[in-house]
Design an enzyme around this catalytic site. Structure first.
Site, PDB file in Angstrom:
ATOM      1  N   CYS A 139      49.515  53.259  13.928  1.00 30.93           N
ATOM      2  CA  CYS A 139      49.997  51.969  13.649  1.00 30.93           C
ATOM      3  C   CYS A 139      51.573  51.953  13.995  1.00 30.93           C
ATOM      4  O   CYS A 139      52.393  52.482  13.415  1.00 30.93           O
ATOM      5  CB  CYS A 139      49.845  51.337  12.332  1.00 30.93           C
ATOM      6  SG  CYS A 139      50.363  49.796  11.900  1.00 30.93           S
ATOM      7  N   THR A 204      47.442  50.029  19.095  1.00 33.17           N
ATOM      8  CA  THR A 204      48.307  49.080  19.757  1.00 33.17           C
ATOM      9  C   THR A 204      49.546  49.452  20.424  1.00 33.17           C
ATOM     10  O   THR A 204      49.994  50.593  20.036  1.00 33.17           O
ATOM     11  CB  THR A 204      48.753  47.682  18.850  1.00 33.17           C
ATOM     12  OG1 THR A 204      49.203  48.518  17.737  1.00 33.17           O
ATOM     13  CG2 THR A 204      47.536  46.895  18.450  1.00 33.17           C
ATOM     14  N   CYS A 346      36.463  29.695  52.061  1.00 28.38           N
ATOM     15  CA  CYS A 346      37.779  29.540  52.481  1.00 28.38           C
ATOM     16  C   CYS A 346      38.249  27.962  51.957  1.00 28.38           C
ATOM     17  O   CYS A 346      37.594  27.231  52.552  1.00 28.38           O
ATOM     18  CB  CYS A 346      38.262  29.834  53.867  1.00 28.38           C
ATOM     19  SG  CYS A 346      40.023  29.678  54.051  1.00 28.38           S
ATOM     20  N   CYS A 349      44.113  27.353  51.259  1.00 28.48           N
ATOM     21  CA  CYS A 349      45.039  27.123  50.557  1.00 28.48           C
ATOM     22  C   CYS A 349      46.443  28.054  51.294  1.00 28.48           C
ATOM     23  O   CYS A 349      47.575  27.749  50.789  1.00 28.48           O
ATOM     24  CB  CYS A 349      44.997  27.721  49.364  1.00 28.48           C
ATOM     25  SG  CYS A 349      44.695  29.267  49.181  1.00 28.48           S
ATOM     26  N   CYS A 386      45.319  40.441  50.057  1.00 31.03           N
ATOM     27  CA  CYS A 386      45.085  39.117  50.442  1.00 31.03           C
ATOM     28  C   CYS A 386      43.592  38.750  49.390  1.00 31.03           C
ATOM     29  O   CYS A 386      43.660  37.455  48.966  1.00 31.03           O
ATOM     30  CB  CYS A 386      44.773  39.137  51.742  1.00 31.03           C
ATOM     31  SG  CYS A 386      43.724  40.309  52.555  1.00 31.03           S
ATOM     32  N   CYS A 390      43.048  35.525  46.591  1.00 29.65           N
ATOM     33  CA  CYS A 390      42.333  34.503  47.248  1.00 29.65           C
ATOM     34  C   CYS A 390      41.552  33.803  45.895  1.00 29.65           C
ATOM     35  O   CYS A 390      40.852  34.668  45.043  1.00 29.65           O
ATOM     36  CB  CYS A 390      41.088  35.153  47.987  1.00 29.65           C
ATOM     37  SG  CYS A 390      39.952  33.763  48.885  1.00 29.65           S
TER      38      CYS A 390
END
Length: 415
Positions: A139, A204, A346, A349, A386, A390
């Site tokens: 912890c 965590t 596509c 954009c 890319c 997208c």
């Protein structure tokens, strides 16, 4: 759909399904755990029980969250410590839960500040009817440096505390690892040397989610101040998968039994943890967002996946990905995968063009007349940035070319 048996045996204990509440706010008392069992969860790791002399005094407020663009909840910051109820109340809840749900798995999470604490807590939760013990060595927001993640970074101390727990109980026991460490393997090995039967990972991550820009204070603000504390949720899944893979990849831990924790929200997340070697799965933050009802999506999705793969036993999936995740220096670097564009998908954009020019290799030009990207294979290195930016999924894996002076055949390449 053919209904699949989701039961699995972990550390010698049979779970009706692999999904458990993790030791956290979602399993803090009898009523919560009862509802979870009734909702279909296979097991509960009751919120960590501390020694009688250690009193919990929580802050308020104690939560914060990380956002990204339109996503309201990427990660979650929690400042809660271990169970705030008295030792007597917690033990009574364990006893009552086991009496009413004998076929469900009840795991007692414990945390001591010295060897005597660990031994006594192990003895008490065993008498209360727990099926298994989880040692909370991790912890990140305890107010005592003798407890929590400061302990979990010390292999020798973890080994000694595991020995102490085994003095107090013969129950199967797993040690819960801290991710606030460079290499988890030495600590895991030390825990096994001390008598741990398995490992749960991860707890965590120490964090500051946000800073109030006007007040210049981290969030949440407690009387004008804040503190570093644990980060959970979807955002930590990559870190959890990494640590589990690294443990399973070490020859000394190849057969290690692991309970996976960290960012499990969907059945796909669950399968990923299973494929890297987790046999059971623990969930907190997704329950805090959506409630115990997510168990239906988790179990149904897992059954669909098993049907699709033709798998009869859940255990057959455990660790299937381990052998396919290898050191970076062993990866095949002989070829380039070029992007392929689906013009119908596509949306024009230009994000691929901007990202390639400003963040990659300037391998895309922009066709202004058709408002489409044009890929230059002479410049493209096949990074596929890319495709990742997208928004419409119009860019995918395309043709493969071999780098000059390499001998690999395209037919031998597996994507």
């Amino acid at each position: 759909m053919v209904k699949k048996d989701l039961s699995i045996t972990f550390l010698g204990v049979k779970f009706p399904n692999p999904f458990c509440l993790s030791s956290s706010p979602v399993g803090n008392c009898y009523d919560m755990c009862k509802k979870a069992y009734q909702s279909g969860w296979g097991g509960v790791v009751f919120k960590t029980i501390g020694p009688k002399h250690y009193l919990i005094d929580e802050v308020s407020p104690r939560f914060d969250k990380l956002n990204k663009e339109s996503t309201p909840f990427v990660g979650f910051k929690n400042m809660e410590q271990i169970a705030e109820h008295s030792l007597e109340e917690n033990l009574a809840d364990l006893k009552r839960l086991k009496a009413e749900f004998p076929d469900k798995v009840l795991i007692a999470s414990i945390m001591g500040s010295n060897e005597e604490d660990w031994t006594e807590l192990a003895r008490l939760v065993t008498l209360a009817g727990a099926d298994m013990i989880e040692m909370n060595l991790s912890c990140p927001q305890m107010t005592s440096h003798a407890m929590g993640s400061d302990v979990g970074t010390n292999p020798e101390l973890c080994r000694r505390y595991c020995i102490a727990v085994k003095k107090g109980s013969s129950l199967p026991m797993m040690a819960k690892m801290t991710p606030n460490i460079t290499d988890m393997v030495p600590v895991a090995i030390a825990c096994l040397e001390g008598g741990a039967d398995g490992i749960s990972a991860i707890n965590t991550i120490k964090s500051i989610c946000n800073i109030d820009l006007d007040k210049c204070v981290g969030l949440p603000i407690i009387d004008g101040k804040s503190a570093i504390s644990g980060y959970s949720g979807k955002a930590i899944k990559p870190v959890a998968l990494r640590f589990i893979q690294q443990m399973r990849a070490d020859p000394r831990l190849a057969n290690l039994e692991i309970s996976g924790i960290g960012g499990i929200e969907t059945w796909m997340d669950a399968v990923e943890f299973i494929l890297v070697g987790a046999s059971t799965l623990q969930v907190t933050t997704a329950i805090m967002q959506y409630g115990y009802r997510i168990i239906d999506d988790l179990t149904n999705g897992l059954m669909h996946y098993m049907n699709k793969k033709g798998v009869e036993h859940l255990s057959d999936l455990v660790g299937l990905a381990n052998k396919n995740i290898i050191p970076a220096e062993e990866l095949n670097r002989d070829y380039i995968v070029h992007p392929a564009l689906d013009k119908d998908k596509c949306v024009h954009c230009g994000r691929c063009y901007i990202s390639c020019y400003d963040g990659a290799h300037q391998a895309i030009s922009w066709d202004k007349d058709n408002r489409l990207p044009v890929f230059d294979e002479n410049k493209c290195v096949g990074c596929l940035l890319c495709g990742h930016v997208c928004p419409s999924g119009a860019i995918s894996l395309g043709e493969i070319t071999i780098k000059p002076h390499r001998q690999t055949k395209i037919a031998d390449i597996k994507l």
